[in-house]
Structure formats: C-alpha cells, structure tokens
Scaffold this active site. Structure first.
Site, PDB file in Angstrom:
ATOM      1  CE1 TYR A   1      -3.403  -2.780   0.190  1.00 10.04           C
ATOM      2  CE2 TYR A   1      -3.787  -2.116   2.388  1.00 10.04           C
ATOM      3  CZ  TYR A   1      -4.141  -3.035   1.249  1.00 10.04           C
ATOM      4  OH  TYR A   1      -4.923  -3.819   1.415  1.00 10.04           O
TER       5      TYR A   1
ATOM      6  CG  LEU B   1     -20.062  -0.821   0.488  1.00  7.86           C
ATOM      7  CD1 LEU B   1     -19.850   0.600   0.889  1.00  7.86           C
ATOM      8  CD2 LEU B   1     -21.402  -0.966   1.023  1.00  7.86           C
TER       9      LEU B   1
END
Length: 315
Positions: free
Chosen positions: A71, A229
C-alpha cells in the site's frame, strides 16, 4: 503495536465501547468494525491528516487495522508506525503475496507468490511498521475474485506457500496465518495450518462464496470481506444501487453504504469489517454503522437482494 494486557470483550484497551460489538481474530477480541488503511495512499502529500485519521479511528474504538507493505510502496505502513502506540492495543494485520509495481500497468502492484517473495514481504512489513512480530499475516492468493491471476513462476502450490508461512510463525516473525482470494477447496486443504481469517470479495450483491463463509463460521475463522459494497471495477454490481438498500437507508436515517456494511455484520457472526477512508467524517460514519439494527422485515428484504458474480479477472 498491541498492548500486553488481555483486551476486554466490551471495550478496547483505551476504554472505548467496541463499534459493532466484539469479534474474534486470532483468538483475541477486536471491534467488529475495523479500518482498512489502503486509502491512506491518497494522503501521500498530507502526512498530518493521515495520522489524524488513524488517531481518530483509535478514539472511536477501532482496534483492528488492515494494511500491507504494497500500500503506497511502504507509505501506509510508515503512517501506522508513526500514529499507533503500544498502549492503543491495536491489532495490525498485514498481507503478503503482492508487491508494488511501477511499470505503468493497469494495477499498481504485481503478484509476489514465490516462497522467498513471501518471506521478503514479511520482512518489509516488519521494517516498515517498526516491529519484530506481525500478529496476523494474510497470504494473498490469486485463485478467485476480481484482481490479478498468476502466470509463469507465480503459479505456486499453496503447500509451498504455507510451508514458509508456518516456518515464519515458528520463528516468531508472525503470529497467525490468514488467506485472501482463496477458493473453498483450498481453504479446506489449508485448515491444518491453522487459518484464523479469510479475506475474499463478498457483499450483499456478490455472495458466491456463501459455502466458504459457512465453513469459516463452523471453523471459527474470521470473515473479513473486501469490496464489501461491490463496485470498484467495471461490471461489478454496487450495493448502493439496490432499491431495498435505499428503502432501508431511508427508514433508518442511514446512508446506503452504512446499510450495505451493516448487513454484513448481521449476516454472519464471524464477520469483521475493514472499511477504508482517508476522511475523518467518513470514518465516523463507518464506525456508526456498528449500531444499526434491522427488524425482521428489513433484514428479509435485504436478504432477498439477488447475488451476482464478482469473479471478473483484471490485469
């Protein structure tokens, strides 16, 4: 980055009630609403804001942070190292199996599946986080879900990978092993290694891994869905576009995103959430979803939303 005292099921090490209640990860109580740190990459030019977001997460009762050396090519781990204190009692979970890629491809990372690469990635995480022991490390496979697919020397037998992971556990470099982007058969095969969590793409609208989730419940394995989601890549359905989600959001004075995430907590008792954000206001909304409850009719309407496959290879 974890405190030496035993965490309480009711409150975090800092005395804050746990958002979403308590779940278990590697045998330790953690708040069911955690934090995924990937989006802190967006704040590469604003270190103070990134650290403030992490500190706010702790203040709100988050004590489970998901990260990876890839990341921001180590940026995010450096932020966590600076922001999180031992007395916060935060369980930091990292992952291996990929590495930063600056070649300009469609994704900013490439697979790093070979055993020597897994070991090197653990070392990178330890150095970046400034610790000598990682409580939990997820092995990111490439068996399922949206994302990269292994080719050439990156096609590695899971037994070879688990061998190096268990060796590092025996050496004390890592505490427990998780799996990510893994199939049901491979999880079954890996169970003797002592798997403590699974991270797969899963949401209200993409429930192809229901059998895998059932196995995790039976085995006491934490279920930590990514893409909770939907959306993210073209062609993947979005939870926030479902009429039943909007109806529930309006009735409960919540956002569609909160409803979609809260459904995951209600759907399975072993679910831990790691919603990510680089915004403190959004973070507060994510933590608040832990208090959402559904009546039987609302839950039935959400359960009835059709599931569509999210298994779309990218890269």
């Amino acid at each position: 980055m974890t405190s030496s005292s035993t965490p309480s099921p009711e409150v975090t090490a800092t005395g804050v009630p746990r958002p979403g209640g308590a779940g278990l990860l590697a045998g330790r109580p953690v708040s069911r609403v955690g934090y995924g740190a990937m989006q802190l990459e967006r704040l590469h030019g604003d270190r103070d804001t990134a650290i403030a977001v992490l500190r706010r997460a702790v203040e709100l009762g988050v004590d489970h942070i998901d990260t990876a050396h890839f990341y921001g090519a180590g940026l995010v781990n450096g932020l966590i190292r600076e922001a999180i204190r031992p007395e916060d009692g935060v369980l930091v979970v990292s992952k291996v199996g990929a590495t930063p890629d600056s070649s300009g491809g469609r994704l900013p990372l490439r697979l790093a599946q070979r055993p020597e690469e897994l070991r090197a990635s653990v070392e990178d995480n330890l150095i970046g986080l400034g610790i000598d022991h990682l409580p939990v490390v997820n092995l990111r496979r490439a068996d399922t879900g949206p994302g990269l697919r292994a080719e050439g020397d990156q096609v590695v037998d899971i037994d070879d990978q688990l061998a190096v992971m268990t060796s590092m556990r025996d050496e004390g470099k890592i505490g427990a092993i998780g799996l990510s982007s893994v199939t049901l058969d491979r999880l079954r095969h890996a169970l003797p290694a002592g798997i403590v969590c699974v991270q797969n793409a899963y949401s209200l609208v993409s429930r192809a891994d229901e059998d895998l989730l059932t196995l995790c419940v039976a085995e006491g394995i934490a279920w930590v869905p990514y893409f909770p989601l939907g959306g993210t890549f073209p062609g993947i359905p979005k939870v926030t576009e479902e009429p039943a989600v909007h109806t529930a959001a309006q009735a409960l004075d919540s956002t569609p995103s909160q409803i979609g995430l809260a459904w995951l907590l209600h759907h399975a008792p072993n679910t831990l959430l790691i919603p990510g954000t680089a915004d403190a206001g959004h973070l507060e909304a994510n933590v608040a979803l832990g208090a959402i409850t559904f009546d039987d009719a609302t839950l039935a309407a959400l359960d009835a939303v059709p599931s569509r496959s999210a298994d779309l290879p990218i890269g």
